[in-house]
Design an enzyme around this catalytic site. Structure first.
Site, PDB file in Angstrom:
ATOM      1  N   ASP A   9       0.852  -1.188   0.000  1.00  0.00           N
ATOM      2  CA  ASP A   9       0.000   0.000   0.000  1.00  0.00           C
ATOM      3  C   ASP A   9       0.889   1.239   0.000  1.00  0.00           C
ATOM      4  OD1 ASP A   9      -2.112   1.714   0.169  1.00  0.00           O
ATOM      5  OD2 ASP A   9      -2.799   1.065   2.140  1.00  0.00           O
ATOM      6  N   ASP A 103      -3.250   2.548  -5.692  1.00  0.00           N
ATOM      7  CA  ASP A 103      -2.163   2.591  -4.719  1.00  0.00           C
ATOM      8  C   ASP A 103      -1.958   1.308  -3.923  1.00  0.00           C
ATOM      9  OD1 ASP A 103      -4.589   2.830  -3.468  1.00  0.00           O
ATOM     10  OD2 ASP A 103      -3.911   4.303  -1.991  1.00  0.00           O
ATOM     11  N   GLU A 104      -2.652   0.222  -4.268  1.00  0.00           N
ATOM     12  CA  GLU A 104      -2.479  -0.988  -3.469  1.00  0.00           C
ATOM     13  C   GLU A 104      -2.687  -2.246  -4.299  1.00  0.00           C
ATOM     14  OE1 GLU A 104      -5.486  -1.899  -0.496  1.00  0.00           O
ATOM     15  OE2 GLU A 104      -6.757  -0.303  -1.302  1.00  0.00           O
TER      16      GLU A 104
END
Length: 356
Positions: A9, A103-104
């Site tokens: 993350d 983002d992850e």
């Protein structure tokens, strides 16, 4: 652990991308948000979070909590470009990757000889190539990995077995684990269950009596950090929605209906492009006093037709008949044909409480 899963993350992703472009703002409280009178926080730097600012919070409230914060409008083209750099590095390191956002991602490390070493190398590569820091959690399943990656942000690196996760988070609130939202947590609290340790120790039959024979045992497994869902390279959303916050409250039913029909057309246009059809149509209504209500209906046949979805959305609105002006409306489609079975099981009582 024969099965090793990582959750990676990027820390405060949008804010971090903005700081790369404006390094003079480093160390200052930063909020990424739209500029409308009812805009909400997209993300905030850790300096702003210290004041209690969080994602999805009304920007007006965030500014009251942190008056000195600097507000920057979101630039999603820049975020997508940064995400591509990160995810290209991730895929160069690991063969099976499930991207769950800009983002992850979840990574299956089971075939790596030294997974911790490889993940530390990947984090360093992301920092060098993209200028971004990442937090990593590693565990025997996706649930442990996800909770571990959140445990020591920013720049955390946490490796836990399932047993270690049970011990470490025994005193944490039940809402810590994905899948247990505020409404479910409230119902658990009514049973005297407030922590993950208490949830893990509750007999399945007690939970089944309150939540149903499917969801009850599933909740117990969440408390015990049991999760056998695979890392899937194809992640298909189990729902699609469109919603809008109005700059000026909408006070007449005909105008609300027009907005719902328009959002239904936008929603179904996307579904047609994806070749997806669903059976559950839901609306979300937020009144001017922030009361938020959802209503849903499951139909017999799958559909992606805007007229059909819009008509049902309007019927749901008329049945609710809001008595106050409305600040937000939304339309959601779920129950897709061939959708993944990884979502938490629903009991009949949950049907009218879909969250958009």
């Amino acid at each position: 652990m024969s099965r090793r899963i990582a959750h990676l993350d990027i820390d405060a992703f949008y804010a971090s991308v903005e700081l790369l472009r404006r390094p003079d703002l480093r160390g200052l409280p930063l909020i990424v948000s739209g500029s409308g009178p009812r805009s909400v926080v997209t993300t905030a730097s850790y300096e702003a979070r210290k004041f209690g600012v969080g994602s999805a919070m009304p920007t007006s409230r965030a500014m009251r909590l942190c008056p000195e914060a600097i507000v920057i409008p979101p630039d999603f083209a820049a975020y997508r470009a940064a995400s591509k750099v990160v995810m290209d590095l991730v895929r160069d390191t690991v063969e099976t990757v499930e991207v769950v956002g800009l983002d992850e991602a979840y990574l299956d490390l089971s075939d790596l000889f030294s997974p911790k070493t490889e993940m530390r190398r990947l984090v360093a590569q992301i920092k060098e190539a993209a200028g971004l820091t990442a937090s990593v959690g590693i565990g025997p399943n996706k649930l442990v990995a996800k909770v571990a990656s959140d445990a020591e942000k920013p720049a955390g690196f946490v490796v836990l077995s399932r047993e270690q996760a049970i011990a470490r988070f025994a005193g944490a609130p039940v809402g810590l684990v994905p899948g247990i939202g505020p409404k479910t947590a409230e119902r658990l609290h009514e049973l005297g269950i407030t922590t993950l340790g208490e949830l893990a120790g509750t007999p399945d039959e007690v939970l089944a009596a309150r939540f149903g024979t499917n969801q009850g045992p599933w909740l117990a497994r969440r408390g015990r950090f049991e999760d056998d869902s695979p890392v899937s390279e194809e992640r298909i959303a189990v729902s699609e929605s469109r919603e809008r916050t109005f700059d000026v409250d909408v006070s007449t039913i005909p105008e609300m209906e027009d907005h719902l029909r328009r959002m239904a057309r936008e929603l179904c246009a996307g579904l047609v492009k994806q070749d997806r059809q669903g059976r559950t149509i839901a609306i979300k209504v937020r009144l001017d006093d922030w009361t938020t209500v959802t209503r849903a209906r499951t139909i017999d046949e799958y559909t992606d037709q805007a007229d059909r979805v819009g008509a049902i959305a309007v019927e749901l609105l008329r049945a609710y008949a809001p008595r106050r002006p409305v600040r937000l409306l939304g339309v959601r489609m779920a129950g897709f044909a061939h959708e993944a079975a990884a979502a938490p099981p629903k009991t009949p009582g949950d049907q009218l409480a879909l969250e958009l």
